[in-house]
Design an enzyme around this catalytic site. Sequence first.
Site, PDB file in Angstrom:
ATOM      1  N   THR A  72      30.246 -54.219  15.254  1.00  0.00           N
ATOM      2  CA  THR A  72      31.591 -53.808  14.819  1.00  0.00           C
ATOM      3  C   THR A  72      32.675 -54.692  15.443  1.00  0.00           C
ATOM      4  O   THR A  72      33.612 -55.123  14.776  1.00  0.00           O
ATOM      5  CB  THR A  72      31.849 -52.333  15.223  1.00  0.00           C
ATOM      6  OG1 THR A  72      30.786 -51.536  14.694  1.00  0.00           O
ATOM      7  CG2 THR A  72      33.173 -51.827  14.696  1.00  0.00           C
ATOM      8  N   ARG A 131      23.494 -53.641   8.107  1.00  0.00           N
ATOM      9  CA  ARG A 131      24.137 -53.617   9.425  1.00  0.00           C
ATOM     10  C   ARG A 131      23.755 -54.860  10.250  1.00  0.00           C
ATOM     11  O   ARG A 131      24.575 -55.397  10.990  1.00  0.00           O
ATOM     12  CB  ARG A 131      23.806 -52.321  10.162  1.00  0.00           C
ATOM     13  CG  ARG A 131      24.461 -51.132   9.458  1.00  0.00           C
ATOM     14  CD  ARG A 131      24.203 -49.835  10.147  1.00  0.00           C
ATOM     15  NE  ARG A 131      24.916 -49.711  11.411  1.00  0.00           N
ATOM     16  CZ  ARG A 131      26.218 -49.442  11.513  1.00  0.00           C
ATOM     17  NH1 ARG A 131      26.938 -49.269  10.427  1.00  0.00           N
ATOM     18  NH2 ARG A 131      26.782 -49.322  12.696  1.00  0.00           N
ATOM     19  N   ARG A 135      30.324 -60.813  10.561  1.00  0.00           N
ATOM     20  CA  ARG A 135      31.469 -60.593  11.453  1.00  0.00           C
ATOM     21  C   ARG A 135      31.661 -61.743  12.440  1.00  0.00           C
ATOM     22  O   ARG A 135      32.796 -62.084  12.775  1.00  0.00           O
ATOM     23  CB  ARG A 135      31.317 -59.249  12.161  1.00  0.00           C
ATOM     24  CG  ARG A 135      31.670 -58.093  11.212  1.00  0.00           C
ATOM     25  CD  ARG A 135      31.280 -56.783  11.759  1.00  0.00           C
ATOM     26  NE  ARG A 135      31.765 -55.658  10.961  1.00  0.00           N
ATOM     27  CZ  ARG A 135      31.213 -54.453  10.990  1.00  0.00           C
ATOM     28  NH1 ARG A 135      30.162 -54.223  11.768  1.00  0.00           N
ATOM     29  NH2 ARG A 135      31.698 -53.486  10.258  1.00  0.00           N
ATOM     30  N   TYR A 160      37.638 -42.215   6.080  1.00  0.00           N
ATOM     31  CA  TYR A 160      37.370 -42.362   7.519  1.00  0.00           C
ATOM     32  C   TYR A 160      37.608 -41.051   8.273  1.00  0.00           C
ATOM     33  O   TYR A 160      37.898 -41.076   9.472  1.00  0.00           O
ATOM     34  CB  TYR A 160      38.240 -43.477   8.101  1.00  0.00           C
ATOM     35  CG  TYR A 160      37.714 -44.872   7.818  1.00  0.00           C
ATOM     36  CD1 TYR A 160      36.487 -45.295   8.339  1.00  0.00           C
ATOM     37  CD2 TYR A 160      38.435 -45.787   7.062  1.00  0.00           C
ATOM     38  CE1 TYR A 160      36.005 -46.578   8.101  1.00  0.00           C
ATOM     39  CE2 TYR A 160      37.956 -47.077   6.823  1.00  0.00           C
ATOM     40  CZ  TYR A 160      36.744 -47.459   7.352  1.00  0.00           C
ATOM     41  OH  TYR A 160      36.267 -48.734   7.128  1.00  0.00           O
ATOM     42  N   HIS A 201      32.653 -53.209   5.966  1.00  0.00           N
ATOM     43  CA  HIS A 201      32.193 -51.899   6.433  1.00  0.00           C
ATOM     44  C   HIS A 201      30.826 -51.658   5.814  1.00  0.00           C
ATOM     45  O   HIS A 201      30.576 -52.065   4.682  1.00  0.00           O
ATOM     46  CB  HIS A 201      33.146 -50.786   5.979  1.00  0.00           C
ATOM     47  CG  HIS A 201      32.548 -49.416   6.119  1.00  0.00           C
ATOM     48  ND1 HIS A 201      32.536 -48.732   7.311  1.00  0.00           N
ATOM     49  CD2 HIS A 201      31.870 -48.633   5.223  1.00  0.00           C
ATOM     50  CE1 HIS A 201      31.902 -47.578   7.138  1.00  0.00           C
ATOM     51  NE2 HIS A 201      31.486 -47.487   5.880  1.00  0.00           N
ATOM     52  N   GLU A 237      29.237 -41.730   1.293  1.00  0.00           N
ATOM     53  CA  GLU A 237      30.162 -42.843   1.048  1.00  0.00           C
ATOM     54  C   GLU A 237      30.008 -43.410  -0.364  1.00  0.00           C
ATOM     55  O   GLU A 237      30.991 -43.805  -0.994  1.00  0.00           O
ATOM     56  CB  GLU A 237      29.956 -43.930   2.107  1.00  0.00           C
ATOM     57  CG  GLU A 237      30.405 -43.465   3.487  1.00  0.00           C
ATOM     58  CD  GLU A 237      30.302 -44.547   4.545  1.00  0.00           C
ATOM     59  OE1 GLU A 237      30.821 -44.318   5.645  1.00  0.00           O
ATOM     60  OE2 GLU A 237      29.700 -45.617   4.290  1.00  0.00           O
ATOM     61  N   ASN A 297      37.651 -56.662  10.613  1.00  0.00           N
ATOM     62  CA  ASN A 297      36.265 -57.076  10.899  1.00  0.00           C
ATOM     63  C   ASN A 297      35.445 -57.288   9.622  1.00  0.00           C
ATOM     64  O   ASN A 297      34.242 -57.088   9.605  1.00  0.00           O
ATOM     65  CB  ASN A 297      35.585 -56.105  11.886  1.00  0.00           C
ATOM     66  CG  ASN A 297      35.360 -54.719  11.303  1.00  0.00           C
ATOM     67  OD1 ASN A 297      35.893 -54.392  10.255  1.00  0.00           O
ATOM     68  ND2 ASN A 297      34.564 -53.915  11.975  1.00  0.00           N
ATOM     69  N   LYS A 302      36.570 -55.768   3.336  1.00  0.00           N
ATOM     70  CA  LYS A 302      37.876 -55.275   3.786  1.00  0.00           C
ATOM     71  C   LYS A 302      39.013 -56.227   3.374  1.00  0.00           C
ATOM     72  O   LYS A 302      38.757 -57.355   2.937  1.00  0.00           O
ATOM     73  CB  LYS A 302      37.826 -55.080   5.308  1.00  0.00           C
ATOM     74  CG  LYS A 302      36.846 -53.973   5.738  1.00  0.00           C
ATOM     75  CD  LYS A 302      37.015 -53.640   7.218  1.00  0.00           C
ATOM     76  CE  LYS A 302      36.096 -52.503   7.629  1.00  0.00           C
ATOM     77  NZ  LYS A 302      36.331 -52.073   9.010  1.00  0.00           N
ATOM     78  N   PHE A 359      42.072 -45.284  17.534  1.00  0.00           N
ATOM     79  CA  PHE A 359      42.217 -46.398  16.592  1.00  0.00           C
ATOM     80  C   PHE A 359      42.449 -45.950  15.144  1.00  0.00           C
ATOM     81  O   PHE A 359      42.600 -46.773  14.245  1.00  0.00           O
ATOM     82  CB  PHE A 359      40.994 -47.329  16.665  1.00  0.00           C
ATOM     83  CG  PHE A 359      39.663 -46.660  16.374  1.00  0.00           C
ATOM     84  CD1 PHE A 359      39.216 -46.499  15.074  1.00  0.00           C
ATOM     85  CD2 PHE A 359      38.861 -46.209  17.418  1.00  0.00           C
ATOM     86  CE1 PHE A 359      37.999 -45.902  14.805  1.00  0.00           C
ATOM     87  CE2 PHE A 359      37.627 -45.601  17.157  1.00  0.00           C
ATOM     88  CZ  PHE A 359      37.200 -45.450  15.840  1.00  0.00           C
TER      89      PHE A 359
HETATM   90  P1  CMP Z   1      33.994 -49.632  10.181  1.00  0.00           P
HETATM   91  O1  CMP Z   1      32.544 -49.963  10.082  1.00  0.00           O
HETATM   92  O2  CMP Z   1      34.806 -49.796   8.944  1.00  0.00           O
HETATM   93  O3  CMP Z   1      34.147 -48.128  10.719  1.00  0.00           O
HETATM   94  C1  CMP Z   1      35.302 -47.693  11.410  1.00  0.00           C
HETATM   95  C2  CMP Z   1      36.201 -48.828  11.769  1.00  0.00           C
HETATM   96  O4  CMP Z   1      37.147 -48.560  12.781  1.00  0.00           O
HETATM   97  C3  CMP Z   1      35.377 -49.974  12.332  1.00  0.00           C
HETATM   98  O5  CMP Z   1      34.617 -50.568  11.299  1.00  0.00           O
HETATM   99  C4  CMP Z   1      36.458 -50.840  12.950  1.00  0.00           C
HETATM  100  O6  CMP Z   1      37.028 -51.737  12.009  1.00  0.00           O
HETATM  101  C5  CMP Z   1      37.528 -49.826  13.349  1.00  0.00           C
HETATM  102  N1  CMP Z   1      37.646 -49.677  14.811  1.00  0.00           N
HETATM  103  C6  CMP Z   1      38.743 -49.997  15.542  1.00  0.00           C
HETATM  104  N2  CMP Z   1      38.533 -49.742  16.837  1.00  0.00           N
HETATM  105  C7  CMP Z   1      37.277 -49.238  16.948  1.00  0.00           C
HETATM  106  C8  CMP Z   1      36.483 -48.797  18.046  1.00  0.00           C
HETATM  107  N3  CMP Z   1      36.925 -48.805  19.298  1.00  0.00           N
HETATM  108  N4  CMP Z   1      35.222 -48.359  17.778  1.00  0.00           N
HETATM  109  C9  CMP Z   1      34.749 -48.322  16.514  1.00  0.00           C
HETATM  110  N5  CMP Z   1      35.466 -48.740  15.430  1.00  0.00           N
HETATM  111  C10 CMP Z   1      36.712 -49.201  15.648  1.00  0.00           C
END
Ligand code: CMP
Length: 142
Positions: free
Chosen positions: A91, A85, A102, A49, A115, A126, A112, A9, A57
Amino acid sequence: MQQTLSILKPDTVKKNAIGKVISYLEKGGLTVVAAKMLHLSKEKAEQFYDIHQGKPFFNDLVEFMTSGPVVVMVLEGEDAIMKNREIMGATNPKEAKPGTIRADFAESIDANAVHGSDAEETAKREIAFFFKPDEICSTAAK
Ligand code: CMP
């Protein structure tokens, strides 16, 4: 052998930590079989997304993902989706286990660091979102 999509990211790219983060993935047993750097447009980030449209969010996520260049990669390995993962960690970086990407690089749930696809169907979608089949140098095909 399985493939998964990984995105480094904008926070990882801004920190000049692309190499460091990739080394966590490689040390964890994953191989980069495709990679490119790009700056996502708002439309492309919203499309990627799409599953999160309408969530509280969503707008912050799209804003963050378009705030600078990202590196998109296809990772390959045994059980690559779950392995990736595990190496990434939770996350929310506050919940990420020590030694995960992370825990070591992420600053917030939006910034974070990485992804990773969460399931086989998602990984297929994806990967196809960013790569044509002939852009992927699978080790399995050799
Ligand atoms: P990612 O794995 O890129 O998938 C969706 C992204 O939304 C996640 O990582 C986070 O960076 C972001 N995000 C922000 N708030 C939330 C939340 N409450 N739950 C899940 N993802 C979130």
